[in-house]
Enzyme design. Structure first.
Site, mmCIF file in Angstrom:
data_model
loop_
_atom_site.group_PDB
_atom_site.id
_atom_site.type_symbol
_atom_site.label_atom_id
_atom_site.label_comp_id
_atom_site.label_asym_id
_atom_site.label_seq_id
_atom_site.Cartn_x
_atom_site.Cartn_y
_atom_site.Cartn_z
ATOM 1 N N TYR A 171 0.872 -1.108 -0.118
ATOM 2 C CA TYR A 171 -0.056 0.092 -0.013
ATOM 3 C C TYR A 171 0.794 1.192 0.005
ATOM 4 O O TYR A 171 0.616 2.030 -0.798
ATOM 5 C CB TYR A 171 -0.842 -0.118 1.297
ATOM 6 C CG TYR A 171 -2.001 1.127 1.223
ATOM 7 C CD1 TYR A 171 -3.091 1.363 0.524
ATOM 8 C CD2 TYR A 171 -1.648 2.271 2.166
ATOM 9 C CE1 TYR A 171 -3.972 2.234 0.701
ATOM 10 C CE2 TYR A 171 -2.450 3.501 2.075
ATOM 11 C CZ TYR A 171 -3.475 3.441 1.470
ATOM 12 O OH TYR A 171 -4.316 4.391 1.663
ATOM 13 N N LYS A 175 1.222 4.435 -2.832
ATOM 14 C CA LYS A 175 1.002 5.718 -2.830
ATOM 15 C C LYS A 175 2.172 6.719 -2.987
ATOM 16 O O LYS A 175 2.030 7.928 -3.387
ATOM 17 C CB LYS A 175 0.313 5.961 -1.360
ATOM 18 C CG LYS A 175 -1.176 5.302 -1.005
ATOM 19 C CD LYS A 175 -2.086 5.640 -2.044
ATOM 20 C CE LYS A 175 -3.399 5.140 -1.383
ATOM 21 N NZ LYS A 175 -4.409 5.599 -2.460
HETATM 22 N N1 NAP Z 1 -9.945 5.722 5.128
HETATM 23 C C1 NAP Z 1 -8.455 6.221 5.442
HETATM 24 O O1 NAP Z 1 -8.172 6.198 6.720
HETATM 25 C C2 NAP Z 1 -7.723 6.475 4.159
HETATM 26 C C3 NAP Z 1 -6.482 7.201 4.623
HETATM 27 C C4 NAP Z 1 -5.364 7.546 3.784
HETATM 28 C C5 NAP Z 1 -5.922 7.395 2.217
HETATM 29 N N2 NAP Z 1 -7.053 6.887 1.959
HETATM 30 C C6 NAP Z 1 -7.594 6.577 0.666
HETATM 31 O O2 NAP Z 1 -8.643 7.212 0.402
HETATM 32 C C7 NAP Z 1 -9.453 6.490 -0.759
HETATM 33 C C8 NAP Z 1 -10.662 6.023 -0.311
HETATM 34 O O3 NAP Z 1 -10.489 5.338 0.783
HETATM 35 P P1 NAP Z 1 -11.829 4.629 1.522
HETATM 36 O O4 NAP Z 1 -11.455 4.699 2.997
HETATM 37 O O5 NAP Z 1 -13.089 5.647 1.154
HETATM 38 O O6 NAP Z 1 -11.979 3.241 1.207
HETATM 39 P P2 NAP Z 1 -13.112 2.317 1.235
HETATM 40 O O7 NAP Z 1 -13.994 2.742 2.084
HETATM 41 O O8 NAP Z 1 -12.490 0.929 1.285
HETATM 42 O O9 NAP Z 1 -13.575 2.360 -0.393
HETATM 43 C C9 NAP Z 1 -13.007 2.049 -1.384
HETATM 44 C C10 NAP Z 1 -13.631 2.499 -2.626
HETATM 45 O O10 NAP Z 1 -12.739 2.288 -4.010
HETATM 46 C C11 NAP Z 1 -13.584 1.386 -4.693
HETATM 47 N N3 NAP Z 1 -12.611 0.439 -5.427
HETATM 48 C C12 NAP Z 1 -11.775 -0.544 -4.996
HETATM 49 N N4 NAP Z 1 -11.140 -1.283 -6.004
HETATM 50 C C13 NAP Z 1 -11.499 -0.523 -6.979
HETATM 51 C C14 NAP Z 1 -11.244 -0.714 -8.621
HETATM 52 N N5 NAP Z 1 -10.443 -1.509 -8.888
HETATM 53 N N6 NAP Z 1 -12.034 0.143 -9.374
HETATM 54 C C15 NAP Z 1 -12.864 1.089 -8.961
HETATM 55 N N7 NAP Z 1 -13.099 1.143 -7.643
HETATM 56 C C16 NAP Z 1 -12.430 0.271 -6.804
HETATM 57 C C17 NAP Z 1 -14.502 0.553 -3.838
HETATM 58 O O11 NAP Z 1 -15.536 0.005 -4.529
HETATM 59 P P3 NAP Z 1 -16.447 -1.357 -4.338
HETATM 60 O O12 NAP Z 1 -17.439 -0.980 -3.239
HETATM 61 O O13 NAP Z 1 -16.863 -1.822 -5.776
HETATM 62 O O14 NAP Z 1 -15.353 -2.230 -3.823
HETATM 63 C C18 NAP Z 1 -15.101 1.806 -2.870
HETATM 64 O O15 NAP Z 1 -15.930 2.525 -3.460
HETATM 65 C C19 NAP Z 1 -8.505 5.387 -1.320
HETATM 66 O O16 NAP Z 1 -7.478 5.669 -2.241
HETATM 67 C C20 NAP Z 1 -7.518 5.045 0.180
HETATM 68 O O17 NAP Z 1 -6.163 4.791 -0.161
HETATM 69 C C21 NAP Z 1 -8.065 6.345 2.767
#
Ligand code: NAP
Length: 248
Positions: A171, A175
């Protein structure tokens, strides 16, 4: 057709930070295109937007055929794209059967690294390259790449930083690579009206962040939201968390 309305495409917008970002942008009168991986999910998500202006497109970021379909849909319906939020992402380090202990870089499988890079890095590059002609047709273009503080090499190499022990290699390195894409694309586009930035949303209560995360999803969407709506005087080629500059 060319729409006068601002148009935003948000990948992975059926849940988590992407959904909230789309909702906030739609509340500003922007037409949001929700990137989803199934018709069912798209229909449910758009229905929940009620009177806000939203539609959906099937968009698995790892599938180039989906990129082309999304391009064709946006070109036909709107003629341009103002905002691209590369939000979809995966965290697969915990799934790695060969990686029995957390933070074991030496045993992280290539399969997990490749799958992670496919979604978090290669998918973002390919989709952005496909969408760029439509973004160039917008009066002002904004590209937001959802990175993470875990993509900061500066903080990872500092034993005193809060992320020093969080060495999820697949991961984190995806990034880091994404941040390089931000810097390089922003450089190429520096004399245009398109801004490209990396966002760290914070540690957010989503399926990825987990219930123990510190931030609610409404706050977690704020960095993406503000970078998507940067004024012309705003920065490009930067790495931000809620207005603060993060080290690469
Ligand atoms: N949450 C945190 O604390 C955090 C911290 C730092 C960075 N981020 C970044 O923020 C972004 C959003 O994170 P989140 O926490 O909202 O994640 P999440 O709740 O796990 O949601 C992930 C989203 O990405 C979609 N996805 C995964 N693989 C995909 C693919 N191959 N093609 C299209 N869509 C795909 C999922 O769709 P499905 O429903 O179809 O699986 C879902 O809509 C990510 O890039 C993550 O790395 C998050």
């Amino acid at each position: 057709m060319t729409s006068a309305k601002k148009i935003a495409l948000i990948t992975g917008a059926n849940r988590g930070i992407g959904l909230e970002t789309a909702r906030e942008l739609a509340k500003k009168g922007i037409h949001v295109i929700i990137g989803v991986r199934s018709k069912d999910s798209g229909e449910k998500t758009v229905a929940a937007f009620k009177s806000l202006s939203a539609s959906y497109v099937i968009l698995d970021v790892t599938k180039t055929a989906d990129h082309k379909n999304a391009f064709d849909y946006i070109e036909k319906e709107f003629g341009h794209l103002d905002i691209l939020v590369n939000n979809a992402g995966v965290y697969l380090d915990n799934l790695d059967a060969s990686n029995s202990k957390p933070n074991q870089t030496s045993t992280t499988s290539l399969e997990v690294i490749r799958r992670t890079f496919d979604a978090n890095f290669f998918g973002v590059i390919a989709l952005t390259q496909t969408m760029l002609p439509l973004i160039k047709k917008a009066p002002t273009g904004r590209i937001v790449n959802l990175s993470s503080i875990l993509g900061s090499q500066t903080l990872h190499s500092d034993p005193n930083s809060m992320i020093y022990e969080s060495k999820a290699f697949a991961y984190n390195s995806s990034k880091v690579a994404l941040n390089a894409f931000t810097i390089h694309l922003a450089h190429e586009l520096k004399d245009t009206n398109i801004k490209v930035n990396s966002a760290h949303p914070g540690w957010v209560k989503t399926d990825m962040g987990g219930a123990g995360a510190m931030m609610e999803v409404t706050d977690g969407a704020q960095t993406s939201f503000s970078l998507a709506l940067l004024p012309d005087s705003g920065p490009t080629g930067g790495f931000f968390h809620r207005g603060q500059i993060l080290p690469w």
